[in-house]
Write a protein that holds these residues in place. Structure first.
Motif, PDB file in Angstrom:
ATOM      1  N   LEU A 114      29.498  14.088  25.179  1.00 55.40           N
ATOM      2  CA  LEU A 114      29.099  15.206  26.242  1.00 55.40           C
ATOM      3  C   LEU A 114      30.325  16.231  25.921  1.00 55.40           C
ATOM      4  N   PRO A 115      30.141  17.062  24.807  1.00 57.04           N
ATOM      5  CA  PRO A 115      31.180  17.793  24.538  1.00 57.04           C
ATOM      6  C   PRO A 115      31.576  18.959  25.671  1.00 57.04           C
ATOM      7  N   ALA A 116      32.810  19.125  25.698  1.00 56.67           N
ATOM      8  CA  ALA A 116      33.296  20.085  26.924  1.00 56.67           C
ATOM      9  C   ALA A 116      33.131  21.520  26.290  1.00 56.67           C
ATOM     10  N   ARG A 117      33.417  21.794  24.879  1.00 57.86           N
ATOM     11  CA  ARG A 117      33.431  22.908  24.333  1.00 57.86           C
ATOM     12  C   ARG A 117      31.860  23.167  23.707  1.00 57.86           C
ATOM     13  N   GLU A 118      31.554  24.578  23.510  1.00 57.45           N
ATOM     14  CA  GLU A 118      30.218  24.641  23.033  1.00 57.45           C
ATOM     15  C   GLU A 118      30.512  25.109  21.391  1.00 57.45           C
ATOM     16  N   GLY A 119      29.318  25.132  20.751  1.00 60.90           N
ATOM     17  CA  GLY A 119      29.121  25.776  19.225  1.00 60.90           C
ATOM     18  C   GLY A 119      28.644  24.491  18.506  1.00 60.90           C
ATOM     19  N   TYR A 120      27.919  24.704  17.408  1.00 61.77           N
ATOM     20  CA  TYR A 120      27.392  23.771  16.435  1.00 61.77           C
ATOM     21  C   TYR A 120      28.672  23.015  15.863  1.00 61.77           C
ATOM     22  N   GLU A 121      29.953  23.591  15.599  1.00 61.04           N
ATOM     23  CA  GLU A 121      30.884  22.981  14.961  1.00 61.04           C
ATOM     24  C   GLU A 121      31.093  21.720  15.924  1.00 61.04           C
ATOM     25  N   VAL A 122      31.295  21.918  17.071  1.00 59.56           N
ATOM     26  CA  VAL A 122      31.665  20.691  17.850  1.00 59.56           C
ATOM     27  C   VAL A 122      30.810  19.421  17.927  1.00 59.56           C
ATOM     28  N   SER A 123      29.368  19.786  17.756  1.00 55.42           N
ATOM     29  CA  SER A 123      28.401  18.898  17.477  1.00 55.42           C
ATOM     30  C   SER A 123      28.615  18.202  16.169  1.00 55.42           C
ATOM     31  N   ALA A 124      28.776  18.984  15.228  1.00 51.56           N
ATOM     32  CA  ALA A 124      29.099  18.422  13.992  1.00 51.56           C
ATOM     33  C   ALA A 124      30.240  17.526  13.846  1.00 51.56           C
ATOM     34  N   GLN A 125      31.375  18.089  14.596  1.00 52.18           N
ATOM     35  CA  GLN A 125      32.694  17.289  14.563  1.00 52.18           C
ATOM     36  C   GLN A 125      32.522  15.783  15.093  1.00 52.18           C
ATOM     37  N   LEU A 126      31.554  15.772  16.386  1.00 57.25           N
ATOM     38  CA  LEU A 126      31.506  14.768  17.163  1.00 57.25           C
ATOM     39  C   LEU A 126      30.777  13.792  16.299  1.00 57.25           C
ATOM     40  N   LEU A 127      29.654  13.930  15.626  1.00 56.28           N
ATOM     41  CA  LEU A 127      28.751  13.108  14.919  1.00 56.28           C
ATOM     42  C   LEU A 127      29.949  12.640  13.535  1.00 56.28           C
TER      43      LEU A 127
END
Length: 100
Positions: free
Chosen positions: A28-41
């Motif tokens: 559940l990322p606190a920050r927004e953006g596609y980069e955050v999603s990619a980093q989490l994955l």
């Protein structure tokens, strides 16, 4: 975000002792953006939700991840046993012997 450790560091540390297929993690990322999603994955989450999210979506993703974990567990068990007798096979006995 946690004290002294960000979400990416926490997931990296968690994955040192728990594989994706053993312990599903939904980010559940606190920050927004596609980069955050990619980093989490990349660091090891199985899935993620962007805020705001509905309870229905959370429940669906949770159920899906738990079902996949159970399927992987079943497949692993089938690989370790003879399909007719259910007795552990040579492969599993070899793994057990090397772990002693």
């Amino acid at each position: 975000e946690m004290r002294g450790m960000d979400d990416l560091t926490f997931i990296r540390e968690l994955r040192r002792s728990h594989r994706r297929e053993d312990l599903p993690v939904i980010g559940l990322p606190a920050r927004e953006g596609y980069e955050v999603s990619a980093q989490l994955l990349k660091v090891g989450v199985n899935d993620f939700l962007k805020s705001p999210f509905s309870l229905e979506e959370f429940n669906a993703r949770l159920k899906q991840n738990l079902e996949l974990t159970a399927l992987i567990r079943d497949i692993r068990d089938q690989l370790k046993r003879d399909y007719l007798t259910g007795v552990y096979n040579r492969r599993s006995l070899h793994e057990l012997g090397t772990n002693l």
